[in-house]
Design a protein around this motif. Structure first.
Motif, PDB file in Angstrom:
ATOM      1  N   PRO A 604      35.505  49.296  41.766  1.00 32.25           N
ATOM      2  CA  PRO A 604      36.783  49.162  41.074  1.00 32.25           C
ATOM      3  C   PRO A 604      37.499  47.888  41.501  1.00 32.25           C
ATOM      4  CG  PRO A 604      36.606  51.273  42.162  1.00 32.25           C
ATOM      5  CD  PRO A 604      35.445  50.489  42.602  1.00 32.25           C
ATOM      6  N   PRO A 605      38.147  47.223  40.591  1.00 35.51           N
ATOM      7  CA  PRO A 605      38.884  46.015  40.960  1.00 35.51           C
ATOM      8  C   PRO A 605      40.009  46.367  41.929  1.00 35.51           C
ATOM      9  CG  PRO A 605      39.358  46.640  38.709  1.00 35.51           C
ATOM     10  CD  PRO A 605      38.256  47.514  39.163  1.00 35.51           C
ATOM     11  N   THR A 606      40.192  45.535  42.925  1.00 33.45           N
ATOM     12  CA  THR A 606      41.192  45.844  43.944  1.00 33.45           C
ATOM     13  C   THR A 606      42.596  45.465  43.512  1.00 33.45           C
ATOM     14  OG1 THR A 606      40.710  43.717  44.922  1.00 33.45           O
ATOM     15  CG2 THR A 606      39.619  45.619  45.886  1.00 33.45           C
ATOM     16  N   THR A 607      42.680  44.507  42.613  1.00 31.98           N
ATOM     17  CA  THR A 607      44.007  44.061  42.210  1.00 31.98           C
ATOM     18  C   THR A 607      44.135  44.110  40.697  1.00 31.98           C
ATOM     19  OG1 THR A 607      43.155  41.828  42.277  1.00 31.98           O
ATOM     20  CG2 THR A 607      44.462  42.535  44.157  1.00 31.98           C
ATOM     21  N   LEU A 608      45.328  43.943  40.255  1.00 37.25           N
ATOM     22  CA  LEU A 608      45.593  43.992  38.823  1.00 37.25           C
ATOM     23  C   LEU A 608      45.060  42.738  38.145  1.00 37.25           C
ATOM     24  CD1 LEU A 608      47.108  46.004  37.058  1.00 37.25           C
ATOM     25  CD2 LEU A 608      49.109  44.552  37.269  1.00 37.25           C
ATOM     26  N   SER A 609      45.150  41.626  38.857  1.00 36.14           N
ATOM     27  CA  SER A 609      44.809  40.354  38.225  1.00 36.14           C
ATOM     28  C   SER A 609      43.324  40.027  38.343  1.00 36.14           C
ATOM     29  CB  SER A 609      45.616  39.241  38.876  1.00 36.14           C
ATOM     30  OG  SER A 609      45.279  39.156  40.240  1.00 36.14           O
ATOM     31  N   ASP A 610      42.529  40.874  38.990  1.00 34.54           N
ATOM     32  CA  ASP A 610      41.094  40.659  39.193  1.00 34.54           C
ATOM     33  C   ASP A 610      40.784  39.445  40.056  1.00 34.54           C
ATOM     34  OD1 ASP A 610      40.412  42.877  37.721  1.00 34.54           O
ATOM     35  OD2 ASP A 610      40.419  41.768  35.830  1.00 34.54           O
ATOM     36  N   THR A 611      41.790  38.848  40.655  1.00 28.66           N
ATOM     37  CA  THR A 611      41.523  37.681  41.483  1.00 28.66           C
ATOM     38  C   THR A 611      41.597  38.025  42.961  1.00 28.66           C
ATOM     39  OG1 THR A 611      43.856  37.117  41.509  1.00 28.66           O
ATOM     40  CG2 THR A 611      42.516  36.097  39.791  1.00 28.66           C
ATOM     41  N   GLY A 612      41.964  39.231  43.275  1.00 24.75           N
ATOM     42  CA  GLY A 612      42.110  39.608  44.681  1.00 24.75           C
ATOM     43  C   GLY A 612      43.476  39.280  45.226  1.00 24.75           C
ATOM     44  N   MET A 613      44.311  38.726  44.385  1.00 24.14           N
ATOM     45  CA  MET A 613      45.662  38.403  44.846  1.00 24.14           C
ATOM     46  C   MET A 613      46.647  38.647  43.709  1.00 24.14           C
ATOM     47  SD  MET A 613      47.216  34.863  46.199  1.00 24.14           S
ATOM     48  CE  MET A 613      46.367  34.627  47.732  1.00 24.14           C
ATOM     49  N   ASP A 614      47.621  39.473  43.967  1.00 29.06           N
ATOM     50  CA  ASP A 614      48.623  39.796  42.952  1.00 29.06           C
ATOM     51  C   ASP A 614      49.986  39.359  43.446  1.00 29.06           C
ATOM     52  OD1 ASP A 614      46.978  40.968  41.188  1.00 29.06           O
ATOM     53  OD2 ASP A 614      47.637  43.036  41.532  1.00 29.06           O
ATOM     54  N   ARG A 615      50.786  38.943  42.539  1.00 27.95           N
ATOM     55  CA  ARG A 615      52.195  38.745  42.879  1.00 27.95           C
ATOM     56  C   ARG A 615      52.971  39.701  42.010  1.00 27.95           C
ATOM     57  NH1 ARG A 615      51.840  32.409  43.339  1.00 27.95           N
ATOM     58  NH2 ARG A 615      51.055  32.369  45.467  1.00 27.95           N
ATOM     59  N   VAL A 616      53.892  40.369  42.606  1.00 35.10           N
ATOM     60  CA  VAL A 616      54.617  41.369  41.828  1.00 35.10           C
ATOM     61  C   VAL A 616      56.053  41.481  42.313  1.00 35.10           C
ATOM     62  CG1 VAL A 616      53.810  43.270  43.289  1.00 35.10           C
ATOM     63  CG2 VAL A 616      54.526  43.764  40.973  1.00 35.10           C
ATOM     64  N   GLY A 617      56.940  41.649  41.355  1.00 33.17           N
ATOM     65  CA  GLY A 617      58.334  41.865  41.692  1.00 33.17           C
ATOM     66  C   GLY A 617      58.773  43.162  41.034  1.00 33.17           C
TER      67      GLY A 617
END
Lengths: 807, 312
Positions: A604-617
């Motif tokens: 399963p993808p670990t993040t929402l963006s599929d890049t392994g790094m998410d920024r979220v507010g």
């Protein structure tokens, strides 16, 4: 980094009863902290003085140590009060008039005025000045026959082997539990001179309890004296009722300076009459007491059964009344006088301890009064209303003040001190003395940690130096605002590996210090690293490669505290979430080992963006309603927590989501128990339910996980699944057995079929069940819980030892 | 997935002439329909003869078979080209492990088929299985679950070990009819077929080398039919029918995108939470605070001196 600080708050008010009428109250509060194992550490104050202390290693606020070791406060040193208004019990010469002066009335006949006054300070002085270890002189008297103390040798020091009290009316010795024993300062083993014997006798005869007293010594064969006090107790006409009045703030009536012996009978009569009149007027000016009528009428009922009013009865009445006051925390209340004796209604005069003044004072390090940096209003708003002038001083109010002022965390030493008001007789001045903490503290601490080496055993190279730097600037502009920062690393040689930092600014009294509403603004930037329970294997899939979730960001929120436990917090969070594998490399998907031994990276993808790094507010709100209170160490009540994270479309892939969680826990008391220290806790049934759900974009690291010590016990963290919606139900029955708490529980957690709604279905991918139940039994030993839990999915059981509470 | 570059379908020439002719006719039919390639997925329980069927179909030994153990560990794609037409046959490992459906195996198969389009799915079972049990139902359901129910609409049932002597008293035709009816009924029930859905064709297969042959050397069943062209005919029928092929895409593998579901309601949900949860809780807390000040410990009230009484 867990704070290893424990602050204990202990307030004890031991009462020392020196004599029947004198009570000294003293209390102490100590705020102590215990650091953990001694690890070498360098502490630097703002002055940059380096001193070496063996203090705690892992703690977020190490500077607390330096201040919290100090701290004591005294509540109620009442010797002054008791001395100033030493108990007076008056007996009126038939008319109910209470004499004000001891001289003429002391030891009078049956109808005569009686007057006793405790001169207990002098008693104390004697008792203290004598060293019982000192040698004594043998009496040198003939054995067997009692000797009056006047016939004793004035130069000799006599040792007392025992004291007997002989009631001349009955001709019997009174029992050791008799209240009169309290009056006697001669104790077996103490050494007295004739002068001291004389004083003792004078004190006894002038205390008003006795009509006549004699003191004899019975010489013993070992050279000691056995003292015998023969007495005739004072008695008055029977009464039917007791009326209590508060003479608190009335001016103390001074005994008229007259010499009765020089008066003619007529003068004397007139004098007595005016005195009576004055007393009546005085009674009119008294105020009602806070003592409930019930206590008064109980005592009156008891009094009606007595044939005569004796000194002992008065003493009992006084004790009963004082006991009520002291049991209810009114530590300064004293029965000072009995009036209207020989009438139907005895008047019991009480000084209840009215607060006349409240003083808050700052002290410097030497204990001298000084100008404080703290805004006075901050302290004042913490003080309970009951400490304000006009209220009766209560030790509980003092304790409450102490607790709430202490919770400000601004002072190293807090004293709440009631002292007699010198300007206002019977009044109490409550003094609050505060020692402020240093405003700026900074600290560098280092520690060595031993990491297991390749073979599992620590090697030399695996010894890592770690450390932390913290600073705090507290109480900015005297309004308890503070700025705190810390940087921590477990490996200073390679700090980029795990550099933890935190910086926080706290701004209380957002609505102003005069506004009763207390909202606290907090802004912080932080980072954290946690193991993700989403990427955990189910049974049979143990070796799941770990996924670390690193979060770094800023947070700003406002907390409104309603009660001690209920609060509402809301604010904004902006964070960057990075998922990393064991080697700290960014990973985009979970992985597992296939049965064939191959490594599959298609999880399963670990993040929402599929890049392994998410920024979220997102916006975060949390409301807690907590009505639990502790009964003999176990909570009873209810707790509801609702938390919502509302995505605002800020960040990678513009996430919009609503992630919510509602927790309800009820602690039902099934059996009533008496409250008190060392009493067994009640039988409690705990019902717990938790629902969580997420609508919209859900990243794997934010998925709800099932299983674990705070979800469904008996399973590992996340062992049951990672899902979008979940429901947890738990029931626990807590049964006290032999003062320890044992409990049995059943817990159930289900993903409500929502595991497939998490991208990549981590529940299925890691072969987890998606739901599970467990039950077990446990015992609580202090903070530690030991429990045996049966896992219903695999049918196996295991013993767990855990810290803290489940609910 | 093990796959190789499409090779010339040399196995076709190994078939008896009559079979070759029949197959060419069928391929011609496909060409008429403008079908350039055909992807056939073979599914079934372990040991029913999936790999053997693939071998028989291609006419080559493309998949390793063994009598006593499962040799197919992963999906194998074999592609054969003949006159501009490509035949892709996907052999898969057995779907059953122990007595349960191996979801993991199914998932692996599904993932390895990413971005492929399944024209025909052959569900292989044995003809000499006498009854349909619970496991069969689970397998049927699991296939529908992983590939979507529409996979069964391009599906056919192939019954292997067709050269058998039926139990006493039943004719061969009767036995075949009853066996296939039972299986089809189960499939239609489990998958939820409705009226109007295509009928699932049943093909009989005998992969054994000892299979009887007719005068032309073609393998025949006990009732005399030549089974291989029949099987291919069914495949071609499905491929040329109106039922669309099943694409295996990321969406099918990952399931529906739950992140999108209900997203537009998020503001409303938040508003409702504020009004129905946060507000009432605030009110409850206010009530608690009121209660607390009313029902404090006894000293709180007692220590209040009632001044109005004192003034009397």
């Amino acid at each position: 980094m867990a704070s290893m600080l424990k602050t204990s708050l202990d307030l004890a008010v031991p009462e020392h009863k020196h004599t029947g009428v004198h009570q000294k109250l003293s209390g102490s509060l100590s705020v102590a902290s215990h650091g953990s194992k001694g690890i070498f550490h360098i502490k630097s104050e703002t002055s940059l003085d380096l001193n070496h202390e063996s203090l705690a290693s892992k703690r977020s606020k190490p500077f607390h140590i330096s201040m919290k070791n100090v701290g004591l406060a005294t509540i109620g040193t009442m010797s002054g009060i008791a001395g100033g208004c030493a108990l007076q019990v008056m007996s009126g010469g038939g008319s109910g008039f209470g004499g004000w002066n001891g001289g003429g009335f002391g030891g009078g006949g049956g109808g005569g005025g009686g007057f006793w006054q405790g001169c207990f300070e002098s008693f104390m002085a004697f008792a203290n000045s004598e060293d019982p270890e000192k040698n004594y002189d043998s009496h040198g008297l003939k054995l067997g026959s009692p000797v009056n103390i006047s016939k004793l040798n004035a130069n000799k020091r006599y040792k007392i082997s025992g004291v007997d009290l002989l009631d001349n009316r009955t001709g019997k010795l009174v029992g050791l539990d008799d209240p009169f024993y309290e009056l006697i300062t001669m104790k077996p083993g103490s050494i007295f001179t004739t002068a001291q014997f004389q004083t003792e006798l004078e004190n006894l005869s002038s205390c008003g309890m006795f009509e006549s007293v004699t003191l004899d010594g019975l010489p013993q064969s070992d050279g000691t004296l056995r003292m015998r006090v023969s007495f005739v107790e004072s008695e008055w006409q029977p009464s039917e009722a007791v009326r209590c009045v508060n003479v608190g703030l009335l001016p103390q009536s001074k005994p008229p300076d007259v010499d009765f012996t020089r008066m003619t009978d007529k003068e004397r009569e007139a004098f007595i009459k005016t005195q009576e009149e004055e007393y009546k007027q005085r009674l009119r000016r008294t105020t009602p007491v806070i003592l409930p009528n019930k206590v008064e009428s109980d005592i009156s009922a008891w009094l009606r059964q007595e044939r005569r009013v004796t000194a002992r009865i008065l003493q009992t009445i006084r004790d009963r009344i004082q006991r009520w006051y002291h049991d209810n925390g009114f530590a300064c209340a004293q029965v000072v006088n009995f009036g209207n004796l020989n009438t139907k209604e005895i008047v019991c005069e009480i000084v209840e301890g009215d607060i006349t003044k409240l003083v808050v004072q700052f002290q410097d390090k030497m204990g001298l009064p000084c100008e404080g940096n703290t805004n006075m209003r901050i302290v004042e708003r913490e003080l309970p209303e009951q400490l304000q002038p006009g209220f009766v001083f209560n030790i509980e109010a003092g304790k409450k003040a102490l607790r709430s002022v202490n919770s400000l965390g601004l002072f190293s030493n807090i004293e709440v001190n009631p002292r007699p008001d010198e300007e206002n007789d019977g009044g109490i001045v409550v003094e609050i003395k505060l020692k402020e903490l240093d405003q700026k503290t900074a600290e560098v601490s280092t520690e060595w940690s031993i990491a297991p080496g390749g073979s599992g055993w620590p090697t030399l190279s695996s010894v890592q130096p770690g450390g932390s730097v913290t600073f705090e600037h507290r109480n900015l502009s005297g309004l308890n605002r503070s700025l705190f920062g810390s940087v921590t690393s477990n490996n200073l040689l390679n700090p980029q590996d795990d550099l933890g930092f935190k910086m926080e600014y706290v701004h209380p009294y957002l609505d102003g210090v005069y506004n009763p509403r207390n909202r606290v603004f907090k802004a912080s930037c932080f980072n954290s690293r946690k193991l993700s329970p989403v990427f955990t294997g189910g049974p049979g899939l143990d070796e799941v490669p770990t996924v670390w979730v690193d979060r770094a960001g800023v947070k700003a929120n406002i907390t409104e505290n309603f009660t001690r436990q209920s609060k509402f917090t809301y604010g904004l969070v902006l964070e960057e979430v990075t998922t990393r594998d064991e080697t700290s490399a960014i990973c985009t998907n979970g992985c597992r080992t296939l049965p064939s031994g191959a490594f599959s990276m298609d999880g399963p993808p670990t993040t929402l963006s599929d890049t392994g790094m998410d920024r979220v507010g997102f916006f975060q709100a949390n409301i807690t309603r907590d009505t639990t209170s502790f009964i003999n160490g176990t909570p009873v009540g209810a707790r509801y927590i609702f938390q919502v994270d509302q995505g605002l479309g800020i960040g990678s892939k513009y996430p919009i989501f609503n992630r919510h969680q509602l927790t309800a826990t009820h602690f039902l008391k099934l059996k009533h128990v008496e409250e008190g220290a060392k009493k067994a806790p009640p039988l409690v049934l705990v019902l717990h339910g938790r629902y969580g759900g997420c609508v919209g974009d859900l990243a794997a690291y934010d998925a709800f996980t099932l299983g674990g010590p705070y979800s469904v016990r008996g399973y590992n963290m996340g062992e049951l699944g990672a899902c979008r919606n979940f429901l947890e139900l738990a029931m626990e029955l807590r049964v006290p057995i032999l003062n320890t708490q044992t409990y049995g529980f059943v817990e159930y957690g289900t993903d409500l079929g929502s595991s497939k709604d998490v991208r990549g279905n981590p529940t299925e991918y890691f072969r987890r069940a998606g739901s599970g139940m467990s039950y077990g039994l446990g015992v609580k030993l202090g903070l530690i819980r030991a429990e045996y839990t049966q896992d219903c999915n695999t049918g196996s059981g295991a013993l767990f030892v855990r810290f803290g509470e489940r609910f | 997935m093990a796959s190789s570059q499409p090779r010339e379908w040399t196995g076709l020439q190994q078939f008896p002439v009559a079979t070759q002719n029949a197959l060419h006719t069928l391929l011609g039919k496909l060409r008429n329909e403008d079908v350039k390639s055909l992807t056939v997925l073979v599914l079934g329980k372990g040991g029913v003869g999936k790999s053997s069927t693939v071998n028989s179909l291609v006419g080559e030994r493309v998949a390793v078979v063994s009598a006593f153990q499962s040799e197919t560990m992963r999906t194998v794609l074999c592609s054969r080209v003949r006159a501009g037409f490509t035949l892709n046959i996907i052999d898969t490992p057995g779907l059953v492990e122990g007595l349960f459906v191996n979801d993991h195996a199914l998932d692996t198969i599904r993932r390895s088929l990413l971005n492929k389009t399944i024209d025909v799915m052959i569900y292989v079972d044995r003809l000499d299985g006498y009854r349909v049990d619970n496991l069969d139902r689970q397998v049927v359901r699991a296939i529908a679950r992983s590939f979507g129910p529409q996979i069964w609409k391009v599906g056919m049932v192939a019954l292997t070990h067709a050269q058998l002597s039926p139990p006493d008293g039943i004719s061969y035709a009767d036995f075949v009819a009853r066996r296939s009816a039972a299986l089809l009924e189960t499939i239609q029930k489990e998958v939820g077929f409705k009226k109007g859905d295509p009928e699932i064709p049943v093909a009989l297969i005998e992969n054994s080398g000892r299979c009887s042959t007719n005068s032309g050397g073609e393998k025949v069943l006990p009732d005399g039919t030549v089974w291989l062209p029949k099987l291919v005919e069914h495949i071609v029928d499905i491929a040329t029918s109106s039922v669309p092929a099943v694409p295996i895409d990321k969406k099918l593998i990952d399931g529906p995108n739950a992140n999108k579901r209900g997203k537009m309601f998020v503001p409303i949900i938040f508003l409702l939470q504020y009004l129905l949860v946060i507000k009432p809780m605030q009110m409850l807390i206010k009530y608690d605070m009121h209660n607390e000040s009313e029902n404090g410990p006894p000293w709180e009230k007692l220590s209040k001196r009632e001044t109005e009484v004192a003034e009397k």
